[in-house]
Design a protein around this motif. Structure first.
Motif, mmCIF file in Angstrom:
data_model
loop_
_atom_site.group_PDB
_atom_site.id
_atom_site.type_symbol
_atom_site.label_atom_id
_atom_site.label_comp_id
_atom_site.label_asym_id
_atom_site.label_seq_id
_atom_site.Cartn_x
_atom_site.Cartn_y
_atom_site.Cartn_z
ATOM 1 N N TYR A 29 0.752 -1.125 0.089
ATOM 2 C CA TYR A 29 -0.012 -0.047 -0.142
ATOM 3 C C TYR A 29 0.774 1.065 -0.128
ATOM 4 O O TYR A 29 0.528 2.229 -0.718
ATOM 5 C CB TYR A 29 -1.017 0.119 1.350
ATOM 6 N N GLU A 33 1.300 1.285 -4.537
ATOM 7 C CA GLU A 33 0.377 1.774 -5.212
ATOM 8 C C GLU A 33 0.468 3.142 -6.195
ATOM 9 O O GLU A 33 -0.215 3.674 -6.899
ATOM 10 C CB GLU A 33 -0.862 2.439 -3.993
ATOM 11 N N ASP A 37 -0.949 3.631 -9.676
ATOM 12 C CA ASP A 37 -1.706 4.740 -10.092
ATOM 13 C C ASP A 37 -1.053 5.481 -11.417
ATOM 14 O O ASP A 37 -1.856 6.227 -12.258
ATOM 15 C CB ASP A 37 -1.810 5.724 -8.844
ATOM 16 N N ARG A 58 -11.217 2.196 -8.387
ATOM 17 C CA ARG A 58 -10.004 2.063 -8.259
ATOM 18 C C ARG A 58 -9.637 2.117 -6.437
ATOM 19 O O ARG A 58 -8.907 1.391 -5.915
ATOM 20 C CB ARG A 58 -9.190 3.394 -8.872
ATOM 21 N N SER A 62 -7.652 -0.697 -4.476
ATOM 22 C CA SER A 62 -6.324 -0.381 -3.683
ATOM 23 C C SER A 62 -6.568 -0.629 -1.993
ATOM 24 O O SER A 62 -5.399 -0.436 -1.401
ATOM 25 C CB SER A 62 -5.977 1.169 -4.017
ATOM 26 N N LEU A 66 -6.765 -5.207 -2.481
ATOM 27 C CA LEU A 66 -5.530 -5.278 -2.220
ATOM 28 C C LEU A 66 -5.209 -6.184 -1.005
ATOM 29 O O LEU A 66 -4.465 -7.198 -0.818
ATOM 30 C CB LEU A 66 -4.829 -3.986 -2.191
#
Length: 254
Positions: A29, A33, A37, A58, A62, A66
């Motif tokens: 994370y 990420e 992105d 999205r 995420s 995730l």
């Protein structure tokens, strides 16, 4: 090894995999990420198709998506690694429970991730030809299988050479053979270079470093946690009030 001990180690392996998954999730994370992105933004900027509604947002991908993927993966690989540990314990040298767990984790990281990673490094979204995804996936899993088989062959070779060459020389010879065999696989298997023109090179680099950091975190934490749990299960128990001398009863019989 008794079936009760195997079951107990399997449960501990899955638990250790869950803990490792939590740490890997944090790394994914925090540093993974951003490149994703950036890759999605590049893809959307170059796309001329703006119709259709996004099935999964999205934000959900995420966060909950995730977390689910990483934690389930952690539990799964923890169970598989625990079974590999049951096979390796006492068969790869005079290593205790913690050391064996560390070696299994290191071997898994090397064979299951690093070897395929060096030949077929992961790519962020918008990188890769959809027409070759089936071939790339097949070759990637082939590299995993080759890495595992070659590592097992290296361990067997090292053990057989040890009486003649000594432990150190046998280990060096087996490791050299492993590297040569992997190098030959790299040479003969096809490669792919499908980064689209204009795609930021730093995004690819950051994404690949992030995926490597996630796997290193996952297997490092797993090795440490599972080694601790396995030692508590398998090491001789110390009777209360004693001077520290182990009793004949092990925690595996609890």
């Amino acid at each position: 090894m008794p079936s009760t001990s195997v079951r107990a180690l399997l449960v501990r392996g899955m638990l250790a995999g869950l803990v490792a998954g939590v740490f890997a999730l944090a790394v994914a994370y925090l540093i993974g990420e951003g490149p994703v992105d950036a890759a999605i933004a590049f893809e959307e900027a170059g796309s001329h198709e703006h119709g259709g509604e996004e099935l999964v947002s999205r934000t959900l991908q995420s966060t909950a998506g995730l977390a689910t993927g990483v934690l389930v993966f952690g539990v799964a690989i923890g169970g598989i690694a625990a079974l590999a540990y049951c096979v390796a314990l006492g068969r790869i040298g005079r290593f205790g429970p913690r050391a064996t767990a560390a070696l299994v984790a290191l071997g898994a990281l090397l064979t299951v991730y690093v070897v395929p990673y060096l030949k077929y490094p992961p790519n962020p979204p918008a990188v890769g030809d959809p027409d070759t995804i089936g071939q790339r996936t097949t070759l990637y899993f082939l590299m995993i299988v080759l890495g595992v088989l070659l590592a097992v062959a290296a361990v067997i070779t090292g053990k057989r050479l040890a009486p003649r060459l000594g432990n150190w020389n046998a280990t060096v010879a087996a490791a050299a053979g492993f590297v040569v065999a992997v190098g030959l696989a790299f040479v003969f298997l096809p490669s792919f270079d499908e980064v689209p023109k204009g795609f930021p090179a730093d995004v690819v680099w950051e994404f690949r470093l992030a995926t490597l950091a996630i796997q290193v975190t996952l297997w490092t934490v797993f090795g440490l946690v599972f080694g601790h749990l396995a030692e508590r299960l398998l090491a001789p128990a110390t009777a209360p009030g004693s001077t520290g001398a182990p009793t004949a009863t092990t925690t595996a019989t609890r």
